[in-house]
Design an enzyme around this catalytic site. Structure first.
Site, PDB file in Angstrom:
ATOM      1  N   CYS A   1       1.392  -1.176  -0.027  1.00 27.60           N
ATOM      2  CA  CYS A   1      -0.338   0.178   0.000  1.00 27.60           C
ATOM      3  C   CYS A   1       0.934   1.055   0.260  1.00 27.60           C
ATOM      4  CB  CYS A   1      -0.801  -0.306   1.164  1.00 27.60           C
ATOM      5  SG  CYS A   1      -1.776   1.509   1.048  1.00 27.60           S
TER       6      CYS A   1
ATOM      7  N   CYS B   1      -1.732   6.645   6.586  1.00 28.28           N
ATOM      8  CA  CYS B   1      -2.348   5.795   6.973  1.00 28.28           C
ATOM      9  C   CYS B   1      -2.413   5.654   8.331  1.00 28.28           C
ATOM     10  CB  CYS B   1      -3.216   5.404   6.485  1.00 28.28           C
ATOM     11  SG  CYS B   1      -4.424   4.680   6.574  1.00 28.28           S
TER      12      CYS B   1
ATOM     13  N   CYS C   1      -7.867   1.674  -0.330  1.00 28.57           N
ATOM     14  CA  CYS C   1      -7.382   0.842   0.203  1.00 28.57           C
ATOM     15  C   CYS C   1      -7.513  -0.551   0.631  1.00 28.57           C
ATOM     16  CB  CYS C   1      -8.251   1.159   2.106  1.00 28.57           C
ATOM     17  SG  CYS C   1      -7.801   0.186   3.252  1.00 28.57           S
TER      18      CYS C   1
ATOM     19  N   GLN D   1     -19.510  -8.972  11.723  1.00 26.85           N
ATOM     20  CA  GLN D   1     -18.613  -9.161  12.026  1.00 26.85           C
ATOM     21  C   GLN D   1     -17.776  -8.724  10.582  1.00 26.85           C
ATOM     22  OE1 GLN D   1     -16.581 -10.083  14.091  1.00 26.85           O
ATOM     23  NE2 GLN D   1     -16.985 -11.041  15.753  1.00 26.85           N
TER      24      GLN D   1
ATOM     25  N   GLU E   1     -29.141  -7.788  24.006  1.00 24.11           N
ATOM     26  CA  GLU E   1     -28.847  -7.065  23.087  1.00 24.11           C
ATOM     27  C   GLU E   1     -29.067  -5.795  24.048  1.00 24.11           C
ATOM     28  OE1 GLU E   1     -26.547  -4.480  21.269  1.00 24.11           O
ATOM     29  OE2 GLU E   1     -26.258  -6.186  21.333  1.00 24.11           O
TER      30      GLU E   1
ATOM     31  N   CYS F   1     -12.098  -9.276  21.068  1.00 28.57           N
ATOM     32  CA  CYS F   1     -11.670  -8.579  20.158  1.00 28.57           C
ATOM     33  C   CYS F   1     -10.478  -7.731  20.691  1.00 28.57           C
ATOM     34  CB  CYS F   1     -12.812  -8.070  19.291  1.00 28.57           C
ATOM     35  SG  CYS F   1     -13.487  -6.690  20.652  1.00 28.57           S
TER      36      CYS F   1
END
Length: 491
Positions: A110, A116, A193, A317, A367, A442
């Site tokens: 990239c 970035c 990207c 996801q 939730e 995560c």
């Protein structure tokens, strides 16, 4: 990862290739991004150093003047020239020249990599990236056992099914679109990207062109003038459906019909277009109000053999290839036989809970986000799942109330945000006393904190599986199985 060319990138108007690209041997290195907010002070000292390791953020570690310092884009074993600046008690570093490169170093494919900051590891081979992430998880999880080998991705580019482009004006009053530079609101103009879906970036480029031809102005954060702030694009990797969300500062859309007509003509593959209004001074991308300009306002995609409806605000996801591996492992850890009651905490649109329902007696999803609960209920009906129920509310309170009523659950599956779970939630899990907990994280650093609490309160970590969900970045996920070893009760 082999050395690759620019993959169709076009250099941004008025910009040259990155100035802070670390050099190889014999080549002078351009200016790198400094590793501290403080700078200036005394004239920098140029030091020849050797990198001894990496931080969890992928920065090289060097020793200088009795201090451990961090240097971006430096790899273990490399010798390099580094500029070291001091101002008061603050020290900054800047990679000037790599003298002896590591065999793990490659040319980042990239052209925006050093500007970035969205990806941190493109200068490393795929094997080295996996090794770095494995060591990170191994070190964090050492108190609980040895993690399994990292589940990596065969083709670690173009994996994101969600992307967002920010729009603004450059100094020449030209419309630009791209991503923010790290730790700033400076937009880096870019056409592509490499971890985004290519079609998403193509559509974002078309929108920039339509803005110019229709004189639609991007939003200015400083003055509050202008219309378009961001473009959020979601792609169904299996279905091929595409949602484009125009995030604007105003509900009034100047030239709306012409804009929509031009975009649909250029990209007939777009299946729905949404106008979202965010007129607040906030770092959040999406606002509360939205209007569907065409299509159903949602897209669908397939995961784990089930079809899911995805709306603009739905959490889904971003790497479906690796999510399949992650969820397969989570189901294996849940060890379902068809009789169990499963709690799906932080259930979102119901992905993991509905997949679990195929092997469980019943699933209860909880939730806080009401939109997500509505999507979860819709997804259950869409897939003919009749043994799953979804509720809006706090999952911790929900489980405490279950325990107080004498109800139980055999398995709790939890997938909290990066900050992890709080003690109130974890204590509610302990009160409910499930036989097994499957913890998808995560952020292994906050997961470690939560695992310590659960181990002190009657649970034992039996298995840890790291998954590389975000290749080219320092982020890694880990799914962990805990089993109840005694009658649980908070101490």
């Amino acid at each position: 990862m082999s050395k690759q060319k620019n993959h169709g990138y076009k250099k941004s108007a008025g910009k040259q290739s990155p100035k802070n690209k670390p050099s190889g041997q014999q080549r002078p290195a351009p200016q790198g991004r400094k590793n501290s907010k403080a700078g200036g002070g005394k004239k920098p000292v140029i030091a020849e150093v050797t990198c001894s390791g990496l931080t969890n953020e992928g920065k090289g570690i060097i020793q200088w003047d009795g201090k451990n310092l961090e240097v971006e884009h430096l790899l273990p074993g490399e010798t390099a020239e580094v500029a070291v600046s001091t101002k008061g008690r603050h020290t900054t570093t800047e990679l000037k020249r790599v003298i002896q490169p590591s065999s793990d170093r490659v040319e980042p494919p990239c052209v925006y990599f050093y500007e970035c900051g969205g990806c941190q590891l493109q200068h490393m081979t795929n094997q080295a990236q996996a090794g770095f992430k494995q060591k990170t998880v191994d070190a964090l999880m050492k108190p609980f056992g040895k993690p399994q080998a990292m589940l990596t991705m065969e083709h670690p580019y173009a994996y994101r099914n969600k992307s967002h482009t920010t729009f603004g004006m450059n100094r020449d009053r030209q419309i630009i679109g791209g991503l923010y530079a790290r730790n700033s609101h400076e937009i880096i103009p870019m056409d592509r990207c490499l971890i985004h879906d290519p079609k998403a970036d193509e559509i974002a480029g078309t929108i920039k062109g339509i803005m110019k031809s229709t004189k639609l102005r991007p939003y200015n954060e400083d003055t509050g003038d202008g219309f378009l702030r961001h473009v959020l694009i979601k792609v169904g990797k299996t279905s091929g459906e595409i949602m484009v969300v125009l995030v604007a500062a105003s509900p009034v859309f100047p030239g709306k019909n012409n804009f929509v007509k031009a975009l649909r003509k250029a990209h007939p593959e777009i299946t729905t277009l949404v106008h979202n209004v965010n007129n607040k001074d906030t770092s959040m991308v999406l606002g509360d109000d939205e209007k569907v300009l065409f299509g159903p306002g949602t897209i669908t995609d397939t995961l784990g053999g089930m079809e899911f409806v995805i709306s603009a605000k739905s959490f889904y996801q971003v790497n479906p290839v690796q999510t399949e591996k992650l969820y397969d492992k989570a189901m294996e850890m849940a060890d379902l036989t068809g009789k169990e009651t499963v709690i799906d905490a932080y259930c979102g649109v119901g992905t993991i809970g509905l997949i679990a329902a195929k092997k469980a007696g019943r699933v209860i999803g909880v939730e806080m986000n009401n939109d997500a609960v509505r999507d979860a209920i819709r997804n259950a009906k869409r897939n003919g799942v009749k043994n799953a129920r979804f509720y809006q509310g706090d999952a911790g309170k929900f489980m405490v109330e279950m325990a107080e009523r004498g109800e139980n659950a055999d398995v709790v599956m939890m997938d909290p945000p990066r900050k992890g779970s709080d003690e109130a939630f974890l204590s509610s899990v302990v009160k409910l006393q499930p036989e097994r907990i499957v913890y998808v994280s995560c952020n292994p650093e906050t997961q470690v904190r939560d695992l310590e609490y659960l181990e002190k309160n009657g649970y034992n970590v039996e298995e840890i599986q790291p998954v590389d969900m975000f290749p080219q970045t320092v982020h890694v996920e880990a799914v962990t199985k805990l089993v109840r070893t005694q009658k649980a009760g908070t101490r």
